[in-house]
Design an enzyme around this catalytic site. Structure first.
Site, short mmCIF file in Angstrom:
data_model
loop_
_atom_site.label_atom_id
_atom_site.label_comp_id
_atom_site.label_asym_id
_atom_site.label_seq_id
_atom_site.Cartn_x
_atom_site.Cartn_y
_atom_site.Cartn_z
CG HIS A 174 -14.51 6.39 -1.11
ND1 HIS A 174 -14.83 5.06 -1.20
CD2 HIS A 174 -13.58 6.48 -0.12
CE1 HIS A 174 -14.14 4.38 -0.29
NE2 HIS A 174 -13.38 5.22 0.37
NE ARG B 230 -7.13 0.71 7.71
CZ ARG B 230 -7.47 1.12 6.49
NH1 ARG B 230 -6.79 0.71 5.45
NH2 ARG B 230 -8.50 1.92 6.33
CG HIS C 24 -2.89 2.29 -0.04
ND1 HIS C 24 -4.20 2.41 0.33
CD2 HIS C 24 -2.46 1.13 0.56
CE1 HIS C 24 -4.55 1.38 1.09
NE2 HIS C 24 -3.51 0.60 1.26
NE ARG D 195 -13.54 6.19 6.71
CZ ARG D 195 -12.63 5.60 5.95
NH1 ARG D 195 -11.70 4.84 6.50
NH2 ARG D 195 -12.63 5.77 4.64
CG ASP E 227 -7.40 10.80 3.24
OD1 ASP E 227 -7.22 10.33 4.38
OD2 ASP E 227 -7.16 10.18 2.20
#
Ligand code: HAX
Length: 388
Positions: free
Chosen positions: A269, A350, A228, A278, A324
């Site tokens: 993804h 978050r 994660h 992003r 990332d």
């Protein structure tokens, strides 16, 4: 098949799949589409990426962007909420083992804040926590780095990013560049739909009426896993391991990783089927802020080469760059050199999205009654039954 029909047709094939794709609720803050990625309250992330993080946090909590007056009032409210209980966090951080992972420190930090100052009002606690995160983060760095002496007093009149930087007191860094990179990082990571593991965990814990702080610590513990949030740490470690921006050498490296059955980090993804906006935003930011950075040169080459190589495998649904790929390189460029810290920035961001979702679930859903305590059904296997 519509979502409603899917809801009515859960079959044995869905069991033990981690609830993959099974609708369990509604989300008021964000959703993800295959081509435009994450949207916050209906706005595609590309439209929000350059805004101040305070305004985007306002959006998540209020479901509309602030006017100038609302923005000013919200910033003042965050400043008024920002002070940490005197000395408590410092005492706890001074006692923690430095070899522990920064995410474990963050989780302890959240519990510390909760023990010192929980109001029990979901919205109050969520906003208090948003306001207190910059100082928590700054202290986390200072104590882990053995720089506990001479920490400046917390100036809560500053914006969220500036308060972190003021506590950190980084050396030899262009502070304006650092501010821009961190602001963008936070905006891009604030929220990502309702069902990602950490958000789901936070809401599940809150459904039993644990405190907002305990719920957020649960969420951060989920985020800390390598499948994660900790993927962003692995991604910069991967980039640093390549060590060249020569396209042929990068291609050979990628093929070697695939042959060794290792992932090519920063690509692919579960939902997106195009380059993550992003990532696109962060590449543009890097071209402006650090085009000559050697790691940026590596990820620029990766972006050209990896999708072509990955696309040779028809199993890979999306060979394009994900969020990332560039975030670690940008953090590294502004002096945040240790990848093990990167998930804490993800977590810091978050806290706002998960906090807003917890507030929605506890105070808005079901006409304000809130979602009941989570209780999915598990079916007993015959073997288990024989031992009952
Ligand atoms: N490198 C190597 N193999 C890859 C790959 C990549 N970048 N992307 C997908 N694959 C493989 C999968 O492992 C899977 O193989 P198996 O069938 O053998 O299990 C196959 O291709 C099909 O995968 P998929 O359906 O395209 O993608 P998944 O939903 O299974 O996985 C992942 C999505 C992000 C986990 C995956 O693309 C991956 O491992 N990427 C590299 C790691 C990474 O960058 N993680 C950060 C993700 C950022 C994110 O999600 N943010 O929200």
């Amino acid at each position: 098949m519509s979502d409603d029909e899917t809801l009515l047709s859960v079959t044995a094939a869905h069991l033990n799949t981690g609830l993959r794709g099974i609708p369990v609720g509604t989300c008021r803050t964000s959703f993800v589409t295959p081509t435009e990625g994450v949207h916050y309250c209906g706005y595609p992330i590309a439209e929000l990426a350059a805004m101040d993080v305070e305004d985007v946090i306002y959006l998540l909590f209020n479901k509309e962007l602030p006017t100038e007056a609302q923005s000013k009032a919200f910033r003042e409210a965050l400043s008024a909420r920002g002070a940490l209980p005197e000395g408590t966090m410092e005492a706890v951080f001074a006692a923690l083992p430095r070899e522990g992972h920064p995410m474990d420190w963050m989780s302890v930090g959240l519990h510390t804040l909760g023990m010192a100052d929980t109001t029990g009002d979901w919205n109050e606690d969520a906003l208090n926590l948003v306001a207190r995160m910059p100082r928590l983060m700054g202290l986390l760095f200072r104590y882990r780095e053995g720089r506990a002496e001479g920490i400046p007093a917390d100036d809560t009149s500053l914006g969220l990013v500036d308060r972190f930087i003021a506590t950190l007191q980084p050396d030899g860094v262009d502070l304006a560049v650092m501010r821009e990179v961190l602001n963008a990082y936070l905006v891009l990571h604030l929220d990502h739909g309702g069902g990602n593991l950490s958000t789901f965990t936070g809401k599940a814990t809150a459904s039993g009426k644990a405190t907002l702080y305990a719920s957020m610590a649960s969420a951060m513990n989920s985020l800390s896993g390598p499948l994660h949030g900790r993927a962003n740490q692995s991604c910069l470690e991967f980039v640093l391991g390549i060590g060249t921006s020569d396209p042929e050498e990068v291609e050979a490296f990628i093929r070697g990783e695939l042959a060794a059955k290792r992932p090519v980090f920063g690509f692919g993804h579960a939902v997106l089927r195009a380059e993550d906006p992003r990532a696109t935003y962060q590449f543009a930011l890097g071209e402006r802020l650090c085009p000559d950075d050697e790691n940026f040169a590596i990820i620029r080459t990766l972006r050209e080469v990896a999708p072509r190589v990955l696309a040779e495998n028809p199993k890979i649904s999306n060979p394009n760059a994900n969020v990332d790929i560039a975030s670690g390189t940008l953090l590294h460029h502004v002096g945040l050199r240790k990848p093990e810290y990167y998930t804490t920035f993800f977590g810091w961001a978050r806290v706002a999205g998960i906090g807003a979702q917890i507030v929605d679930e506890r105070t808005v859903m079901r006409d304000g009654k809130g979602t009941p305590i989570y209780r999915p059904k598990y079916i007993a296997e015959e073997q288990t039954l024989r031992h009952v």
